[in-house]
Scaffold this active site. Sequence first.
Site, mmCIF file in Angstrom:
data_model
loop_
_atom_site.group_PDB
_atom_site.id
_atom_site.type_symbol
_atom_site.label_atom_id
_atom_site.label_comp_id
_atom_site.label_asym_id
_atom_site.label_seq_id
_atom_site.Cartn_x
_atom_site.Cartn_y
_atom_site.Cartn_z
ATOM 1 N N GLY A 11 7.362 7.622 14.040
ATOM 2 C CA GLY A 11 7.361 8.201 12.701
ATOM 3 C C GLY A 11 7.512 9.716 12.723
ATOM 4 O O GLY A 11 7.739 10.320 13.779
ATOM 5 N N GLN A 12 7.364 10.319 11.542
ATOM 6 C CA GLN A 12 7.593 11.769 11.407
ATOM 7 C C GLN A 12 6.652 12.573 12.299
ATOM 8 O O GLN A 12 7.082 13.448 13.032
ATOM 9 C CB GLN A 12 7.417 12.207 9.944
ATOM 10 C CG GLN A 12 7.858 13.655 9.711
ATOM 11 C CD GLN A 12 7.315 14.256 8.417
ATOM 12 O OE1 GLN A 12 6.445 13.680 7.761
ATOM 13 N NE2 GLN A 12 7.830 15.418 8.050
ATOM 14 N N ASP A 34 5.186 1.446 18.749
ATOM 15 C CA ASP A 34 5.508 1.318 17.326
ATOM 16 C C ASP A 34 5.835 -0.144 17.064
ATOM 17 O O ASP A 34 5.976 -0.929 18.002
ATOM 18 C CB ASP A 34 6.677 2.252 16.937
ATOM 19 C CG ASP A 34 6.525 2.745 15.494
ATOM 20 O OD1 ASP A 34 6.396 1.891 14.587
ATOM 21 O OD2 ASP A 34 6.490 3.960 15.277
ATOM 22 N N ILE A 35 5.975 -0.470 15.791
ATOM 23 C CA ILE A 35 6.227 -1.869 15.413
ATOM 24 C C ILE A 35 7.599 -2.348 15.900
ATOM 25 O O ILE A 35 7.798 -3.511 16.183
ATOM 26 C CB ILE A 35 6.080 -2.041 13.873
ATOM 27 C CG1 ILE A 35 6.317 -3.475 13.398
ATOM 28 C CG2 ILE A 35 7.023 -1.134 13.099
ATOM 29 C CD1 ILE A 35 5.060 -4.200 13.138
ATOM 30 N N TYR A 142 -2.670 5.197 -1.601
ATOM 31 C CA TYR A 142 -2.713 5.929 -0.344
ATOM 32 C C TYR A 142 -3.979 6.780 -0.252
ATOM 33 O O TYR A 142 -4.708 6.744 0.746
ATOM 34 C CB TYR A 142 -1.459 6.809 -0.279
ATOM 35 C CG TYR A 142 -1.350 7.713 0.913
ATOM 36 C CD1 TYR A 142 -1.200 7.201 2.188
ATOM 37 C CD2 TYR A 142 -1.348 9.102 0.745
ATOM 38 C CE1 TYR A 142 -1.064 8.051 3.278
ATOM 39 C CE2 TYR A 142 -1.208 9.958 1.821
ATOM 40 C CZ TYR A 142 -1.074 9.423 3.094
ATOM 41 O OH TYR A 142 -0.936 10.261 4.158
ATOM 42 N N LYS A 146 -7.144 6.498 2.319
ATOM 43 C CA LYS A 146 -7.540 7.597 3.195
ATOM 44 C C LYS A 146 -9.001 7.996 2.944
ATOM 45 O O LYS A 146 -9.740 8.299 3.883
ATOM 46 C CB LYS A 146 -6.610 8.809 3.005
ATOM 47 C CG LYS A 146 -5.210 8.605 3.562
ATOM 48 C CD LYS A 146 -5.222 8.455 5.083
ATOM 49 C CE LYS A 146 -3.851 8.215 5.669
ATOM 50 N NZ LYS A 146 -3.875 7.945 7.113
#
Length: 311
Positions: A11-12, A34-35, A142, A146
Site C-alpha cells: 500500500g501507500q 500483502d493480500i 473509518y 480507528k
Amino acid sequence: MPKILIIGACGQIGTELTHKLREKYGEENVIASDIRKLNNDIVNNGLFEVVNALDFNQIEHIVEQYHIEEVYLMAALLSATAEKNPAFAWDLNMNSLFHVLNLAKAGKIKKIFWPSSIAVFGPTTPKHQTPQYTVMEPSTVYGISKQCGERWCEYYNHIYGVDVRSIRYPGLISWSTPPGGGTTDYAVDIYHKALSDGKYECFLSEETELPMMYMDDAIRATISIMEAPAENIKIRSSYNLAAISFNPEQIAGEIKKHIPEFEITYKPDFRQKIADSWPASIDDSEARKDWGWKHDFDLDNMTSDMLDHLK
Ligand code: SER
C-alpha cells in the site's frame, strides 16, 4: 536485528516503509506481505509472503516460520472507501488488529505498530490545534474503527502488557505509490495532474484546511516511535502527529510557483463532508516531548521534492 513482518506492504505507506526497513535492518530480516502480489518492486526485491490480514492462522504461521518479533499492521480500508463498504471496513480494520494484538498477548510477538488517523476526531472536536486529549466523536466508519482500535491498543497494553505503539497520521503525500481511497488523496492527485494536464478539478472546496505530512516524515516518525525506549511511549492509544496544514487553494498556489499556467477548479463531492468533520490542524506536542518527534518537510520543500520526482 529484530525480525519484522509488514502486513499491507504494497500500500501507500507499506511500500515506502518496507523499502526503509529493508535498508535499515537488512533484507533478510524484513518480511513483506500483502493480500496479493500488488507491487513488483516489493515482491521481487526481498522476502515476500501472501497474507490475508483477516486470517489469524496465516499470520500466526508466518510469525512462527520467520521468528517474527515486530509487526507493522498497515492493512486497512481508508475513509472514502470505507464509507462505500462499511461492514467490510469494520471487519478488516478491527479484526486484523485483534489478530496481531492476540499474537502479542500470547507472547508470540514483542512489538506492534498500528496506524491511527486524524479521522478519530469528529465534528464536535476543536478544529484548530486539536489537542491530544479532547472530544472524539468520529462520524465516519473509518474514524469509528480507528477510535475503537486505539481503545483496544491501550487496553491490551494496560491489561496484558502488550507493547503496541501508534500514531494518528495526518493526510500523507508521496510520489512513489498512489494513495488508496482517502479523503486527503487530492493532495497527491493534484501534483500528478499539474504535470500531466496543467489543471486539476478538486473534490474538496478551496478553503478546506487539513493536517498533512510528506511521506518521508511519516516513515521517519513510524520507525522512530518503534525504536524509542518503551518507557518513553507514555501514550498507548495513539499519538497526535503533525507537520503541515494547508487547503487546496494554498497547495495550488505553491504548485503555480513551479508551473505558472496551472489551474485548479473545485467540485466538492461526498468527501467534503468527511473533510469538514476533521481537524484543520493538530497539536502534537506530546509526540515531540515523549519521543523527540520533529518534522522536516513544509509545503514549499515538499512541493519541490514531489514535482522533481514525478517529472
Ligand atoms: N488519509 C486518510 C484518509 O483520508 C486519513 O487517515 O482516509
